[in-house]
Design a protein around this motif. Structure first.
Motif, mmCIF file in Angstrom:
data_model
loop_
_atom_site.group_PDB
_atom_site.id
_atom_site.type_symbol
_atom_site.label_atom_id
_atom_site.label_comp_id
_atom_site.label_asym_id
_atom_site.label_seq_id
_atom_site.Cartn_x
_atom_site.Cartn_y
_atom_site.Cartn_z
ATOM 1 N N ASP A 147 0.808 -1.222 0.000
ATOM 2 C CA ASP A 147 0.000 0.000 0.000
ATOM 3 C C ASP A 147 0.840 1.272 0.000
ATOM 4 O O ASP A 147 0.304 2.377 -0.057
ATOM 5 C CB ASP A 147 -0.959 0.014 1.192
ATOM 6 N N HIS A 149 2.268 2.770 2.335
ATOM 7 C CA HIS A 149 2.113 3.594 3.535
ATOM 8 C C HIS A 149 3.049 3.161 4.657
ATOM 9 O O HIS A 149 3.022 3.735 5.747
ATOM 10 C CB HIS A 149 0.660 3.585 4.004
ATOM 11 N N ASP A 277 -2.567 13.047 -3.271
ATOM 12 C CA ASP A 277 -2.090 12.452 -2.025
ATOM 13 C C ASP A 277 -1.746 13.518 -0.985
ATOM 14 O O ASP A 277 -0.653 13.538 -0.408
ATOM 15 C CB ASP A 277 -0.916 11.525 -2.292
ATOM 16 N N SER A 283 -3.590 4.105 5.362
ATOM 17 C CA SER A 283 -4.201 2.965 4.676
ATOM 18 C C SER A 283 -4.637 1.915 5.685
ATOM 19 O O SER A 283 -4.142 1.855 6.816
ATOM 20 C CB SER A 283 -3.206 2.336 3.699
ATOM 21 N N ALA A 289 -5.075 4.198 8.374
ATOM 22 C CA ALA A 289 -6.335 4.862 8.014
ATOM 23 C C ALA A 289 -7.094 5.207 9.292
ATOM 24 O O ALA A 289 -7.140 4.416 10.239
ATOM 25 C CB ALA A 289 -7.177 3.954 7.124
ATOM 26 N N HIS A 329 -6.375 12.676 -0.103
ATOM 27 C CA HIS A 329 -6.394 11.227 0.065
ATOM 28 C C HIS A 329 -7.143 10.944 1.359
ATOM 29 O O HIS A 329 -6.767 11.446 2.425
ATOM 30 C CB HIS A 329 -4.944 10.726 0.143
ATOM 31 N N ILE A 331 -9.448 7.677 3.437
ATOM 32 C CA ILE A 331 -9.832 6.268 3.367
ATOM 33 C C ILE A 331 -10.743 5.848 4.513
ATOM 34 O O ILE A 331 -11.845 5.359 4.307
ATOM 35 C CB ILE A 331 -8.570 5.370 3.317
ATOM 36 N N HIS A 364 -9.766 7.673 -3.193
ATOM 37 C CA HIS A 364 -10.038 6.417 -2.477
ATOM 38 C C HIS A 364 -11.409 6.400 -1.797
ATOM 39 O O HIS A 364 -12.217 5.523 -2.089
ATOM 40 C CB HIS A 364 -8.932 6.073 -1.476
ATOM 41 N N PHE A 389 -8.607 -2.446 -5.597
ATOM 42 C CA PHE A 389 -8.431 -2.597 -4.151
ATOM 43 C C PHE A 389 -9.372 -3.670 -3.607
ATOM 44 O O PHE A 389 -8.981 -4.514 -2.805
ATOM 45 C CB PHE A 389 -8.704 -1.273 -3.438
ATOM 46 N N ASP A 430 -3.717 3.570 -8.609
ATOM 47 C CA ASP A 430 -2.753 3.912 -7.570
ATOM 48 C C ASP A 430 -1.431 3.185 -7.823
ATOM 49 O O ASP A 430 -0.716 2.854 -6.896
ATOM 50 C CB ASP A 430 -3.286 3.583 -6.172
#
Length: 536
Positions: A147, A149, A277, A283, A289, A329, A331, A364, A389, A430
């Motif tokens: 991801d 992240h 982003d 995430s 997230a 961004h 999520i 997202h 995803f 992504d």
């Protein structure tokens, strides 16, 4: 004036309303614009043939608008294509062997890679810093999680970038948040311009091979320096043919209009907006997230929020006044709720019409409530989403369910609910999180793990073509038609299902393609559009 005739093509929608018309068409393009479409049932049956400087026989291939990837990272995609691909690894040993091979092949060069997922690795852990040091012979090593992240780094990189004093460092060598950003910077800022451009061209050539005509680059200070985006924007001047158009966003938070204009000036006025982003949160896979309630597999942990409603308000007001798109961004459900709170505040400040006219965009938006969906619809906010995803992490026993539990995971990526509520969708990958693979994205939308959120193929293609154009505020047709007067930005596809449709055994090529995508792993093949000689 130059003209080219594409003969024996199928179209996604009839060019004319008549049940008896043939399935194959002649499409005459003059100076990049579709000048005429007419039936072409037999050789010599098109009157446009006499006007063409060149004729290409498509033999029943299907013409569709070119795909748009609405969320990508071009340099990082090139790094994956040229670096250590950990996505197929199922053990730490496999990753370490690949790192050792890369270090031996290019001594002195940092070993960069991507794609590991601890949930797929034996022992459910990635390599440690010590293991990376041993495998690479003490080289700088950076391997991002799937991801992007979080990552694992070698001790050499930890020392070089002084990561051990930063928030997000773990003694195993795993980094997130500030430590992760610093690790990325250490491997990006020193990259020679020639190497960066090689990677960008590698990624964009790959995008072209997937039928992409436009890519939205989601740059940000925590991802790469200004030079990375400036070099990417300069690539069209290199003379490389057939590259996708780059629509550039920079994820920098702005407190006022002057700050927005300062960022725009740094990039020569070539940004579509301060969006992409710009992080509200992280995430699910890295548990960064922002959630209202605890992660199912990490009690007491709810992720992170990197901005609040006041900052969202200020940023969107500033971007609206500057006449560019803003966006974030976002999520997790807590992050989405906080963002929508700031969005509503911006509408109170400027008025709904002014905010709607700016067509801001969110990336997202996986954990969004029905009420917040309605706010996005009311304010014409674009949802830039990634169907792959769900295909990668949705479903029983997969990452979404492990992190959030089965019930919460079912509510993620509510594509059909958003569309029915009036939210415009734009599909992306992504990349390198998931690859440039638009047909796989379409398959994912058709086969969403939550049946209530599945899309039909026509709607999915719209989201991956004209939806992306709308997300970039580019002119876009109302449907996926290929029509007279449209720019000739179509691409051609062939597959067994498309050939079956050409033989009139299906009501349309899209119906045949739907069966094909749902029934197997194959995807259509891109057909070259300039492989014929001059017209006779």
């Amino acid at each position: 004036m130059s003209s080219i005739l594409y003969r024996y093509a199928q179209l996604p929608e009839p060019a004319f309303k008549h049940d008896d018309l043939p399935r194959r068409w002649a499409v005459l393009v003059r100076d990049g614009v579709i000048a005429r479409i007419e039936p072409c049932p037999l050789p010599g049956g098109s009157t446009a043939e006499a006007e063409a400087d060149e004729i290409v026989d498509l033999n029943g291939a299907l013409l569709l608008p070119g795909f748009v990837d609405a969320h990508a990272h071009v340099t990082d995609t090139g790094l994956l294509l040229a670096g250590v691909d950990c996505s197929a690894a199922r053990s730490v040993t496999e990753i370490l062997d690949a790192v050792a091979a890369a270090a031996a092949a290019a001594p002195g060069r940092p070993v960069l890679g991507h794609g590991w997922d601890e949930l797929l690795l034996t022992g459910n852990r990635p390599p440690t810093a010590q293991e990376l040091d041993n495998a690479s012979g003490g080289a700088v090593v950076y391997l991002s999680r799937v991801d992007v992240h979080s990552a694992v780094v070698s001790g050499a990189l930890a020392d070089l970038a002084q990561l051990k004093e930063l928030e997000g460092w773990d003694d195993s060598g795993r980094v997130e948040r500030d430590a992760h950003h610093a690790a990325r910077h250490a491997t990006r800022f020193g990259m020679p311009q020639e190497r960066r451009r090689e990677l960008q061209l590698l990624a964009l050539r790959h995008a072209t091979a997937q039928g992409l005509i436009q890519v939205h680059e989601m740059s940000a200070p925590h991802i790469a320096p200004d030079e990375d985006l400036l070099d990417l924007l300069d690539l069209p001047a290199s003379g490389e043919p057939d590259l996708p158009e780059i629509v550039a966003y920079r994820g920098e938070l702005a407190a006022d209009e002057a700050a927005v204009r300062g960022v725009l000036e740094r990039f020569g006025g070539r940004l579509a907006g301060l969006a992409g982003d710009l992080m509200m949160d992280g995430s699910f896979g890295s548990r960064t997230a922002g959630l209202h309630t605890d992660y199912e597999d990490a009690p007491g942990h709810r992720g992170h929020l990197y901005a609040d409603a006041g900052q969202v308000h200020d940023h969107l007001v500033a971007c609206t006044r500057a006449g560019v798109q803003g966006g974030f961004h976002v999520i997790g459900d807590a992050a989405v709720a906080e963002l929508v709170k700031g969005l509503r505040q911006a509408a109170w400040t400027l008025g709904d019409d002014a905010v709607a006219a700016a067509t801001h965009r969110l990336e997202h938006v996986e954990g969004i409530s029905d009420d917040d969906i309605l706010t996005l619809a009311d304010l014409d906010v674009i949802a830039s989403v990634q169907p792959a995803f769900d295909a990668t992490w949705g479903g029983y026993g997969q990452m979404y369910a492990l992190r959030l539990g089965a019930w919460r995971s079912q509510g993620l990526n509510p594509f059909l609910t958003m569309l029915r509520s009036g939210v415009n969708l734009a599909f992306g990958s992504d990349s390198p999180v998931t690859p440039f693979a638009p047909w796989e994205g379409l398959r994912a939308a058709l086969t969403h793990h939550n049946p209530a959120q599945r899309l039909d193929l026509r709607t999915a293609i719209e989201a991956h073509t004209i939806g992306g154009l709308r997300a970039a505020r580019r002119p876009a047709p109302a449907t996926i038609r290929v029509g007279e007067g449209d720019p000739a930005t179509f691409v051609a596809w062939d597959s067994p299902g498309i050939r079956v449709a050409a033989a009139s055994e299906h009501p349309s090529p899209l119906a045949a393609l739907t069966e094909e995508l749902k029934g197997g792993d194959a995807v259509p093949r891109l057909v070259p559009l300039r492989d014929s000689g001059p017209a006779a």
